[in-house]
Design an enzyme around this catalytic site. Structure first.
Site, PDB file in Angstrom:
ATOM      1  N   VAL A 181      46.757  46.409  41.063  1.00 10.08           N
ATOM      2  CA  VAL A 181      45.799  47.400  40.582  1.00 10.08           C
ATOM      3  C   VAL A 181      44.493  47.209  41.339  1.00 10.08           C
ATOM      4  O   VAL A 181      44.023  46.085  41.522  1.00 10.08           O
ATOM      5  CB  VAL A 181      45.562  47.282  39.056  1.00 10.08           C
ATOM      6  CG1 VAL A 181      45.061  45.894  38.671  1.00 10.08           C
ATOM      7  CG2 VAL A 181      44.613  48.364  38.570  1.00 10.08           C
ATOM      8  N   ILE A 212      45.041  41.800  41.802  1.00 12.76           N
ATOM      9  CA  ILE A 212      43.852  42.638  41.840  1.00 12.76           C
ATOM     10  C   ILE A 212      43.601  43.016  43.292  1.00 12.76           C
ATOM     11  O   ILE A 212      43.421  42.142  44.153  1.00 12.76           O
ATOM     12  CB  ILE A 212      42.624  41.902  41.264  1.00 12.76           C
ATOM     13  CG1 ILE A 212      42.941  41.338  39.871  1.00 12.76           C
ATOM     14  CG2 ILE A 212      41.435  42.851  41.229  1.00 12.76           C
ATOM     15  CD1 ILE A 212      43.392  42.366  38.863  1.00 12.76           C
ATOM     16  N   LYS A 213      43.605  44.311  43.576  1.00 12.87           N
ATOM     17  CA  LYS A 213      43.420  44.777  44.947  1.00 12.87           C
ATOM     18  C   LYS A 213      41.936  44.893  45.285  1.00 12.87           C
ATOM     19  O   LYS A 213      41.155  45.510  44.557  1.00 12.87           O
ATOM     20  CB  LYS A 213      44.100  46.138  45.155  1.00 12.87           C
ATOM     21  CG  LYS A 213      45.606  46.073  45.167  1.00 12.87           C
ATOM     22  CD  LYS A 213      46.240  47.436  45.431  1.00 12.87           C
ATOM     23  CE  LYS A 213      46.195  47.820  46.899  1.00 12.87           C
ATOM     24  NZ  LYS A 213      46.964  49.063  47.162  1.00 12.87           N
ATOM     25  N   ILE A 214      41.584  44.283  46.395  1.00 17.75           N
ATOM     26  CA  ILE A 214      40.214  44.307  46.901  1.00 17.75           C
ATOM     27  C   ILE A 214      40.259  44.772  48.350  1.00 17.75           C
ATOM     28  O   ILE A 214      41.055  44.257  49.140  1.00 17.75           O
ATOM     29  CB  ILE A 214      39.571  42.909  46.823  1.00 17.75           C
ATOM     30  CG1 ILE A 214      39.472  42.450  45.358  1.00 17.75           C
ATOM     31  CG2 ILE A 214      38.193  42.895  47.483  1.00 17.75           C
ATOM     32  CD1 ILE A 214      38.940  41.031  45.203  1.00 17.75           C
TER      33      ILE A 214
END
Length: 442
Positions: A181, A212-214
């Site tokens: 996400v 967690i997408k960064i």
């Protein structure tokens, strides 16, 4: 600093089943780069009065159909996806997510081992289906602002998908079975905002197998290090160049070293290296050059750069520094091939999957690429089969005046902007729907 607006934990009653109830009672915070737009005060509405965002279902897919209400899937027997993982060590993931998430079950049975999502995927899913109506109605009734409502819809999907993939995560001791996400695209130039958004998303999703997408923007490279140092697993996205990829690897290693954890085995990461978009841009540059040599290089840049990225991966995850981390349980940050669908119909439909097969990698595929590879893909190690040829192509492009740094920067800017537009479009759609609900309730 990004705006932070509170979101309550998603309603457990809205989950697929009681087993999908959120594990955390903490509040979710929404990290956006602009002020919240309030919802109206709503009266209680029945399900029958709630209009769908779009009554037309999305186009059906051989892989998975984002059903309007009910699941559609039937079991799929052994496929080339199983061979991809078992014989060559590459994990096939699915680049899509929509409701009901149980439609993922046939894909899992067919060999899919993880899921990636992004703002564009959620924009399509939420705006083209009425499967989100009931939860959105409840959020309206509780007077959630638009951004908060968006994140609650997203978090529920991520939690439910994580539950489906948790057996794979457990079977591989945290090596696979992840669902990604992404933080708000509004934070692509906000180092601190990205760190805070990642922490809160990790807290509210509260699943061991969430990534967690960064984005790999320059301001977010320090964010990656800090988030990893906090023991949060990360999918680094929007990588378009080898130089930026090396910075991503270093941020991961720096984060592991700064974590102070004695056991690093549960802090993992993937680096999402985008492929087809590279050819889309470079092909245009080659056509503008127009020489026979330039035209002959069309469709070759992306795979060549990917092969060199894999070589860098092998180099960086070896040697004394890496071995010291391995002793604490560290796992390699796997290369993930993203943007694997073919944009040019003249190219083979498995162009960005078949040549990029190698151990300890991930290939995330949307419907088009997934169907093509299952149908006629060949499983064999290809990623490092001819590195010298890749070097030749990379150098030849430079000699023609192709600046890889500028290409990467342009694609990064375009990628961030595209996600921002999808994000804004969905918020506008939800606001329009909220306005419709207000009209119905009045």
């Amino acid at each position: 600093m990004a705006t932070i607006s509170k979101l309550s934990t998603p309603n457990p009653a809205a989950s697929l089943s009681s087993s999908f109830k959120p594990r955390s009672s903490s509040s979710l915070k929404c990290f956006l780069g602009f002020p919240s737009r309030p919802l109206f005060n709503s009266k209680l509405l029945s399900s029958s009065t709630l209009p769908s965002i779009n009554n037309h279902p999305s186009k059906s897919s051989l892989a998975v159909k984002c059903s309007l209400v009910d699941g559609n899937g039937s079991s799929v027997k052994r496929t080339t996806l199983h061979d991809l993982y078992e014989k060559e060590g590459q994990s096939p993931w699915y680049d899509n997510l929509c409701r009901p998430v149980t439609d993922l079950l046939p894909l899992i049975e067919s060999g899919v081992r993880g899921v990636t999502s992004n703002p564009a995927i959620f924009q399509k899913a939420i705006s083209s289906s009425n499967a989100y109506n009931d939860q959105f109605r409840e959020l309206v009734q509780s007077e959630k602002d638009i951004e908060s409502a968006y994140w609650e819809l997203v978090v529920k999907d991520i939690q439910d998908a994580c539950k489906l993939f948790e057996p794979i995560y457990d079977q591989t001791d945290g090596g696979d079975g992840y669902v990604s996400v992404e933080v708000s695209p509004r934070l692509a130039d906000d180092t601190t905002g990205t760190i805070e958004a990642a922490k809160y998303l990790h807290k509210v999703v509260d699943r061991p197998n969430v990534y967690i997408k960064i984005p790999a923007t320059a301001p977010c490279i320090p964010s990656i290090k800090e988030v990893i140092a906090n023991g949060i697993s990360v999918n680094v996205t929007l990588i378009f160049s080898i130089a930026r990829y090396e910075a991503v690897i270093d941020a991961y290693l720096d984060g592991l070293e700064a974590s102070g954890l004695s056991d690093l085995s549960r802090v993992t990461s993937v680096a999402s290296f985008f492929v087809s978009r590279v050819d889309t841009l470079i092909d245009k540059l080659l056509e503008s050059i127009g020489t026979p040599e330039a035209l002959d290089l069309r469709g070759k840049a992306a795979v060549a750069q990917a092969a060199l990225a894999y070589r860098l991966y092998q180099k960086k995850f070896s040697g004394p520094r890496w071995e010291a981390l391995v002793k604490k349980g560290a796992k390699k940050q796997r290369l993930l091939w993203a943007s694997t669908s073919v944009k040019n119909p003249a190219y083979p439909d498995t162009l960005y999957v078949a040549p990029l097969i190698g151990p300890d990698t991930v290939s995330t595929m949307p419907d088009q690429a997934l169907q093509a590879f299952v149908d006629h893909g060949t499983v064999s190690r290809t990623i490092d089969a001819n590195v010298s040829e890749a070097e030749g192509i990379y150098s030849a492009l430079e000699k023609l005046g192709i600046d890889w740094g500028k290409v990467g920067a342009q694609l990064e800017d375009e990628g961030v902007e595209s996600f921002k537009k999808s994000f804004d479009s969905l918020l506008d759609t939800l606001q329009e729907k909220a306005n419709t609900l207000k009209f119905v309730a009045s």
